[in-house]
Design an enzyme around this catalytic site. Structure first.
Site, PDB file in Angstrom:
ATOM      1  N   LYS A 156       0.204  65.359  22.553  1.00  0.00           N
ATOM      2  CA  LYS A 156       1.493  65.938  22.928  1.00  0.00           C
ATOM      3  C   LYS A 156       1.894  67.053  21.968  1.00  0.00           C
ATOM      4  O   LYS A 156       2.361  68.116  22.396  1.00  0.00           O
ATOM      5  CB  LYS A 156       2.588  64.869  22.973  1.00  0.00           C
ATOM      6  CG  LYS A 156       3.933  65.466  23.359  1.00  0.00           C
ATOM      7  CD  LYS A 156       4.871  64.506  24.011  1.00  0.00           C
ATOM      8  CE  LYS A 156       6.049  65.266  24.615  1.00  0.00           C
ATOM      9  NZ  LYS A 156       7.058  64.375  25.196  1.00  0.00           N
ATOM     10  N   LYS A 205      12.745  67.375  24.222  1.00  0.00           N
ATOM     11  CA  LYS A 205      13.471  67.328  25.496  1.00  0.00           C
ATOM     12  C   LYS A 205      14.604  66.317  25.375  1.00  0.00           C
ATOM     13  O   LYS A 205      14.369  65.154  25.057  1.00  0.00           O
ATOM     14  CB  LYS A 205      12.546  66.905  26.634  1.00  0.00           C
ATOM     15  CG  LYS A 205      11.722  68.024  27.222  1.00  0.00           C
ATOM     16  CD  LYS A 205      11.005  67.510  28.467  1.00  0.00           C
ATOM     17  CE  LYS A 205      10.194  68.587  29.140  1.00  0.00           C
ATOM     18  NZ  LYS A 205       9.529  68.074  30.352  1.00  0.00           N
ATOM     19  N   ARG A 227       2.709  73.198  29.061  1.00  0.00           N
ATOM     20  CA  ARG A 227       3.425  71.939  28.800  1.00  0.00           C
ATOM     21  C   ARG A 227       3.689  71.146  30.081  1.00  0.00           C
ATOM     22  O   ARG A 227       3.851  69.925  30.044  1.00  0.00           O
ATOM     23  CB  ARG A 227       4.739  72.217  28.057  1.00  0.00           C
ATOM     24  CG  ARG A 227       5.480  70.933  27.701  1.00  0.00           C
ATOM     25  CD  ARG A 227       6.656  71.135  26.770  1.00  0.00           C
ATOM     26  NE  ARG A 227       7.339  69.869  26.547  1.00  0.00           N
ATOM     27  CZ  ARG A 227       8.250  69.662  25.615  1.00  0.00           C
ATOM     28  NH1 ARG A 227       8.593  70.641  24.799  1.00  0.00           N
ATOM     29  NH2 ARG A 227       8.822  68.484  25.478  1.00  0.00           N
ATOM     30  N   ARG A 234      28.246  72.569  18.400  1.00  0.00           N
ATOM     31  CA  ARG A 234      27.187  73.529  18.747  1.00  0.00           C
ATOM     32  C   ARG A 234      25.844  73.202  18.090  1.00  0.00           C
ATOM     33  O   ARG A 234      24.975  74.051  17.993  1.00  0.00           O
ATOM     34  CB  ARG A 234      27.607  74.968  18.413  1.00  0.00           C
ATOM     35  CG  ARG A 234      28.793  75.446  19.222  1.00  0.00           C
ATOM     36  CD  ARG A 234      28.948  76.951  19.134  1.00  0.00           C
ATOM     37  NE  ARG A 234      30.032  77.403  19.991  1.00  0.00           N
ATOM     38  CZ  ARG A 234      31.294  77.541  19.582  1.00  0.00           C
ATOM     39  NH1 ARG A 234      31.616  77.250  18.328  1.00  0.00           N
ATOM     40  NH2 ARG A 234      32.212  77.959  20.415  1.00  0.00           N
ATOM     41  N   HIS A 289       9.446  60.450  39.717  1.00  0.00           N
ATOM     42  CA  HIS A 289      10.895  60.658  39.820  1.00  0.00           C
ATOM     43  C   HIS A 289      11.385  60.410  41.245  1.00  0.00           C
ATOM     44  O   HIS A 289      12.480  59.891  41.449  1.00  0.00           O
ATOM     45  CB  HIS A 289      11.264  62.077  39.373  1.00  0.00           C
ATOM     46  CG  HIS A 289      11.141  62.288  37.901  1.00  0.00           C
ATOM     47  ND1 HIS A 289      11.146  63.536  37.313  1.00  0.00           N
ATOM     48  CD2 HIS A 289      11.005  61.414  36.875  1.00  0.00           C
ATOM     49  CE1 HIS A 289      11.019  63.411  36.002  1.00  0.00           C
ATOM     50  NE2 HIS A 289      10.922  62.132  35.716  1.00  0.00           N
ATOM     51  N   GLU A 292       8.240  74.670  28.074  1.00  0.00           N
ATOM     52  CA  GLU A 292       7.630  74.314  29.364  1.00  0.00           C
ATOM     53  C   GLU A 292       7.600  75.485  30.348  1.00  0.00           C
ATOM     54  O   GLU A 292       7.996  75.371  31.507  1.00  0.00           O
ATOM     55  CB  GLU A 292       8.368  73.114  29.990  1.00  0.00           C
ATOM     56  CG  GLU A 292       7.507  72.345  30.974  1.00  0.00           C
ATOM     57  CD  GLU A 292       8.164  71.076  31.496  1.00  0.00           C
ATOM     58  OE1 GLU A 292       8.289  70.970  32.707  1.00  0.00           O
ATOM     59  OE2 GLU A 292       8.546  70.215  30.692  1.00  0.00           O
ATOM     60  N   HIS A 298      10.544  53.407  34.252  1.00  0.00           N
ATOM     61  CA  HIS A 298      10.033  54.785  34.284  1.00  0.00           C
ATOM     62  C   HIS A 298       8.502  54.809  34.274  1.00  0.00           C
ATOM     63  O   HIS A 298       7.872  55.470  35.107  1.00  0.00           O
ATOM     64  CB  HIS A 298      10.593  55.575  33.095  1.00  0.00           C
ATOM     65  CG  HIS A 298      10.099  56.982  33.009  1.00  0.00           C
ATOM     66  ND1 HIS A 298      10.408  57.948  33.954  1.00  0.00           N
ATOM     67  CD2 HIS A 298       9.299  57.590  32.101  1.00  0.00           C
ATOM     68  CE1 HIS A 298       9.817  59.081  33.626  1.00  0.00           C
ATOM     69  NE2 HIS A 298       9.136  58.890  32.504  1.00  0.00           N
ATOM     70  N   ASN A 355       3.677  66.418  32.618  1.00  0.00           N
ATOM     71  CA  ASN A 355       4.404  65.793  33.722  1.00  0.00           C
ATOM     72  C   ASN A 355       3.476  65.202  34.781  1.00  0.00           C
ATOM     73  O   ASN A 355       3.910  64.923  35.900  1.00  0.00           O
ATOM     74  CB  ASN A 355       5.344  66.813  34.383  1.00  0.00           C
ATOM     75  CG  ASN A 355       6.482  67.198  33.456  1.00  0.00           C
ATOM     76  OD1 ASN A 355       7.153  66.339  32.897  1.00  0.00           O
ATOM     77  ND2 ASN A 355       6.686  68.488  33.268  1.00  0.00           N
ATOM     78  N   HIS A 410       4.683  62.592  37.162  1.00  0.00           N
ATOM     79  CA  HIS A 410       6.140  62.529  37.046  1.00  0.00           C
ATOM     80  C   HIS A 410       6.888  63.011  38.286  1.00  0.00           C
ATOM     81  O   HIS A 410       7.960  62.498  38.583  1.00  0.00           O
ATOM     82  CB  HIS A 410       6.612  63.312  35.816  1.00  0.00           C
ATOM     83  CG  HIS A 410       6.365  62.585  34.530  1.00  0.00           C
ATOM     84  ND1 HIS A 410       5.105  62.187  34.139  1.00  0.00           N
ATOM     85  CD2 HIS A 410       7.219  62.173  33.544  1.00  0.00           C
ATOM     86  CE1 HIS A 410       5.196  61.565  32.961  1.00  0.00           C
ATOM     87  NE2 HIS A 410       6.454  61.549  32.585  1.00  0.00           N
ATOM     88  N   GLU A 438       2.142  56.021  30.056  1.00  0.00           N
ATOM     89  CA  GLU A 438       2.146  57.329  29.394  1.00  0.00           C
ATOM     90  C   GLU A 438       0.910  57.508  28.516  1.00  0.00           C
ATOM     91  O   GLU A 438       0.363  58.605  28.420  1.00  0.00           O
ATOM     92  CB  GLU A 438       3.423  57.509  28.560  1.00  0.00           C
ATOM     93  CG  GLU A 438       4.711  57.599  29.371  1.00  0.00           C
ATOM     94  CD  GLU A 438       4.921  58.955  30.045  1.00  0.00           C
ATOM     95  OE1 GLU A 438       4.063  59.854  29.910  1.00  0.00           O
ATOM     96  OE2 GLU A 438       5.962  59.113  30.718  1.00  0.00           O
TER      97      GLU A 438
END
Length: 363
Positions: free
Chosen positions: A233, A147, A247, A125, A258, A243, A271, A251, A254, A189
């Site tokens: 960032k 993330k 935030r 956990r 993607h 997010e 990427h 992206n 992105h 980036e």
């Protein structure tokens, strides 16, 4: 002294990013400074390529300083960022006796960091973990912000958690062993930060001398752009950790990136390369909506291409584009949301983009 420390201020989850050439050689000393006591068990997650370069020296440094350390290697590549890989890590964690006082260290690029962070979030956990990114892309992006996750056959990062690291250590020396294509992918980036929030960084990247020094991997120049990127960032993440609002601007490029990764098959584009193409598409949509000028779009395109990044949109099916976009995490109440530039250094979130506005860019 070229050591930089950047605070990511998140209340009781705050942590520091330490940026210094050669820090990898003194990792035990750095761990002791942040309260990781000797005799604690440390599971280092890496891949074969990084392990061959740094693994033995890294593990020996930990063991010589009385840490109980073990390394597990995961396969490199987006297609291995999945639940099967996670399960293999759990097996090693169980055999090693990783308890709640233990710590995971991610030593590698973005995939290693994402999987390690999620393993740490879910083992017993939740146990602490540290990010030590070794690619430019992971240094400026995925290692900061918490993330973590793995992919699902239906899409990227659909299984994951927000899990902030205890610390991040960045050694620009590791970029010396990075393939040139991977370095360029990371620059996508960095350029993104220039477009969304930092026009001074964008201008800095346009200067020919800086460009040459960066391509030649001069530490002083690398530290400057990594430091600027992480500060941007950190500032955004501290305002919106999960997010729910601002935030999302991180992206930029992105959503379409993607789409391209997914429909062209993971592996055809790195990427960062897919993000570069995605930024070009977002820039074109911004022209259609009258948000910024053709000159600004051209500046973005020239800068991306000057770091050997692709901007040309590959041939993919329009219907498939829509299907992937509707599965995007930024969709709210059935509406797609796009991050579009208003000028170099400023973007906003828009949910009023007609399908026809962007589908015409795909054949």
């Amino acid at each position: 002294m070229n050591k930089r420390k950047i605070l990511v201020p998140l209340g009781d989850k705050s942590y520091e990013v330490t940026l210094e050439a050669g820090i990898l050689n003194n990792i035990s000393e750095e761990l002791l400074k942040i309260g990781i006591t000797k005799n604690r068990k440390i599971l280092v997650i890496s891949n074969e390529e990084i392990s061959n370069l740094y693994g033995e020296k890294f593990l020996n440094n930990l063991k010589d300083n009385k840490f109980q350390a073990k390394m597990v290697l995961i396969k490199a590549g987006e297609s291995y960022k999945n639940l099967k890989t996670l399960s293999e890590i759990y097996d090693v964690a169980f055999e090693f006796g990783l308890d709640r006082n233990s710590i995971i260290i991610a030593l590698g690029g973005g995939i290693v960091g994402d999987v390690s962070g999620f393993a740490a979030a879910t083992w017993l956990r939740g146990i602490e973990y540290i990010q030590i990114p070794t690619t430019l892309l992971s240094m400026v992006d995925s290692s900061v912000g918490g993330k973590t996750g793995v992919n699902h056959p239906k899409g990227k990062n659909l299984i994951g958690a927000f899990n902030q690291p205890k610390a991040v250590f960045i050694d620009p020396e590791t970029l010396k062993s990075l393939p040139k294509r991977e370095f360029s992918a990371g620059m996508a980036e960095v350029i993104k930060y220039g477009v969304i929030r930092d026009k001074e960084l964008f201008k800095y990247l346009e200067i020919e001398k800086n460009k040459n020094e960066l391509i030649n991997l001069k530490n002083e120049y690398l530290i400057k752009i990594i430091n600027s990127s992480i500060k941007t960032k950190s500032h955004i993440v501290s305002q919106d950790e999960h997010e729910n609002g601002v935030r999302a601007i991180l992206n930029y490029g992105h959503s379409f990136g993607h789409v391209i990764e997914n429909l062209c098959g993971y592996g055809k584009f790195l990427h960062g390369e897919a993000i570069s193409i995605g930024m070009n598409i977002a820039g074109k949509i911004a022209i259609e909506k009258g948000l910024w000028s053709k000159e600004e779009l051209e500046r973005q395109k020239i800068l991306l291409e000057s770091y050997d990044l692709p901007t040309e949109i590959p041939k993919i099916n329009k219907e498939d584009v829509l299907t992937i976009l509707m599965g995007d995490k930024k969709v709210r109440d059935g509406k797609m949301r796009f991050i579009l530039p208003k000028e170099i250094g400023a973007v906003d979130i828009y949910d009023d983009v007609e399908d026809s506005l962007f589908l015409k860019f795909f054949s």
